[in-house]
Design a protein around this motif. Structure first.
Motif, PDB file in Angstrom:
ATOM      1  N   LEU A 129       0.776  -1.376  -0.054  1.00 33.18           N
ATOM      2  CA  LEU A 129       0.224   0.151  -0.087  1.00 33.18           C
ATOM      3  C   LEU A 129       0.333   1.550  -0.180  1.00 33.18           C
ATOM      4  N   LEU A 130       0.549   1.921  -0.878  1.00 39.84           N
ATOM      5  CA  LEU A 130       1.586   3.414  -1.108  1.00 39.84           C
ATOM      6  C   LEU A 130       0.353   4.205  -0.348  1.00 39.84           C
ATOM      7  N   SER A 131      -0.561   4.356  -0.799  1.00 42.75           N
ATOM      8  CA  SER A 131      -1.801   5.712  -0.011  1.00 42.75           C
ATOM      9  C   SER A 131      -3.052   5.169  -0.208  1.00 42.75           C
ATOM     10  N   ASP A 132      -3.341   5.497   0.381  1.00 45.90           N
ATOM     11  CA  ASP A 132      -5.030   4.864   0.578  1.00 45.90           C
ATOM     12  C   ASP A 132      -5.495   6.498   0.938  1.00 45.90           C
ATOM     13  N   THR A 148      -7.858   4.355  -2.971  1.00 39.31           N
ATOM     14  CA  THR A 148      -5.750   3.231  -2.896  1.00 39.31           C
ATOM     15  C   THR A 148      -5.116   3.337  -3.921  1.00 39.31           C
ATOM     16  N   LEU A 149      -3.647   3.891  -3.642  1.00 36.46           N
ATOM     17  CA  LEU A 149      -2.814   3.284  -4.765  1.00 36.46           C
ATOM     18  C   LEU A 149      -1.879   2.356  -3.860  1.00 36.46           C
ATOM     19  N   ASN A 150      -1.440   1.289  -4.728  1.00 30.96           N
ATOM     20  CA  ASN A 150      -0.619  -0.209  -4.349  1.00 30.96           C
ATOM     21  C   ASN A 150       0.129  -0.271  -5.595  1.00 30.96           C
ATOM     22  N   LYS A 151       1.430  -0.531  -4.465  1.00 27.16           N
ATOM     23  CA  LYS A 151       2.479  -1.100  -5.553  1.00 27.16           C
ATOM     24  C   LYS A 151       2.646  -2.522  -5.310  1.00 27.16           C
ATOM     25  N   PHE A 152       3.061  -3.279  -6.744  1.00 30.17           N
ATOM     26  CA  PHE A 152       2.669  -4.893  -7.152  1.00 30.17           C
ATOM     27  C   PHE A 152       3.754  -4.895  -7.164  1.00 30.17           C
ATOM     28  N   THR A 173      11.734 -10.531 -13.198  1.00 28.85           N
ATOM     29  CA  THR A 173      11.055  -9.325 -11.878  1.00 28.85           C
ATOM     30  C   THR A 173      10.195  -8.288 -12.488  1.00 28.85           C
ATOM     31  N   GLN A 174       8.494  -7.780 -11.938  1.00 28.71           N
ATOM     32  CA  GLN A 174       8.395  -6.965 -12.709  1.00 28.71           C
ATOM     33  C   GLN A 174       7.973  -5.406 -11.274  1.00 28.71           C
ATOM     34  N   TYR A 175       7.613  -4.072 -11.482  1.00 23.77           N
ATOM     35  CA  TYR A 175       6.996  -3.404 -10.729  1.00 23.77           C
ATOM     36  C   TYR A 175       5.757  -2.844 -11.168  1.00 23.77           C
ATOM     37  N   ARG A 176       4.903  -2.774 -10.788  1.00 24.27           N
ATOM     38  CA  ARG A 176       3.664  -2.149 -11.482  1.00 24.27           C
ATOM     39  C   ARG A 176       2.605  -1.406 -10.205  1.00 24.27           C
ATOM     40  N   GLU A 177       2.206  -0.280  -9.699  1.00 24.72           N
ATOM     41  CA  GLU A 177       1.273   0.691  -9.339  1.00 24.72           C
ATOM     42  C   GLU A 177       0.292   0.540 -10.192  1.00 24.72           C
ATOM     43  N   ALA A 178      -0.612  -0.199  -9.200  1.00 28.89           N
ATOM     44  CA  ALA A 178      -2.452   0.720  -9.644  1.00 28.89           C
ATOM     45  C   ALA A 178      -3.280   1.856  -8.323  1.00 28.89           C
ATOM     46  N   TYR A 179      -3.486   1.843  -9.431  1.00 26.21           N
ATOM     47  CA  TYR A 179      -4.743   3.128  -8.495  1.00 26.21           C
ATOM     48  C   TYR A 179      -6.375   2.377  -8.700  1.00 26.21           C
TER      49      TYR A 179
END
Length: 194
Positions: free
Chosen positions: A13-16, A20-24, A37-43
């Motif tokens: 969790l990056l922000s709520d 909600t903004l999460n980093k995966f 390995t990959q990184y994505r953020e999803a709002y």
């Protein structure tokens, strides 16, 4: 259906603050069989519904105009956007949600809404799926002034344009909202005004 090319998904969790903004972080199997390995953020702002109100006899559509901060900070002049009526689902089914939104935002009470499509609006960064509807309206369906809900800090102007003018506003760059463009094009392709 799960994707066998993805494993070891971790969510941070990056922000709520607003939504909600999460980093995966996850491992993705490439076509050559190797894993990276990959990184994505999803709002995540929830799912929504949008509707085009149209009157075949008059040849008109109902649209709204309101301030949108993200467009303002991205160079959209005064930040005002012309859009179809839309809203978040708030845990309700899409049909009930859009009927409620229509009355709150436009002042029209519609009963017969028809789902025409659904779409992910920005699948690279936002989880939202949007359900698209159309409904016919008549002047006698106007039961309130519209304008939105004060508690939700909505200040919405209700607009009635000819269908032809609305299409021209897309060409002129006056309508830049994707959901509105999609529904107006749906009306054109499906000859709602012929």
């Amino acid at each position: 259906m799960k994707n066998g090319n993805i494993k070891n998904v971790k969510k941070q969790l990056l922000s709520d603050n607003w939504y909600t903004l999460n980093k995966f972080t996850f491992e993705y199997q490439k076509p050559d069989g190797s894993w990276e390995t990959q990184y994505r953020e999803a709002y995540d702002r929830g799912n929504g519904a949008a509707i085009l109100l149209y009157n075949q006899k008059k040849g008109t559509v109902i649209l709204t105009r309101q301030f949108r901060m993200p467009t303002y900070v991205n160079g959209n002049g005064d930040g005002m956007m012309i859009e179809v009526c839309a809203g978040l689902l708030d845990g309700k089914n899409p049909e009930d949600c859009i009927k409620k939104e229509v009355e709150e935002e436009t002042g029209y009470k519609v009963d017969n809404v028809r789902k025409v499509l659904e779409s992910y609006m920005s699948p690279g960064s936002v989880t939202e799926i949007l359900y698209f509807f159309i409904a016919e309206y008549e002047d006698k369906m106007k039961v309130g002034k519209g304008g939105g809900v004060a508690e939700e800090t909505e200040n919405i102007e209700v607009l009635e344009y000819s269908f032809e003018k609305a299409l021209g506003m897309i060409q002129a760059g006056e309508i830049k909202d994707a959901k509105t463009i999609m529904l107006l094009q749906y009306a054109l392709i499906n000859s709602l005004f012929s």
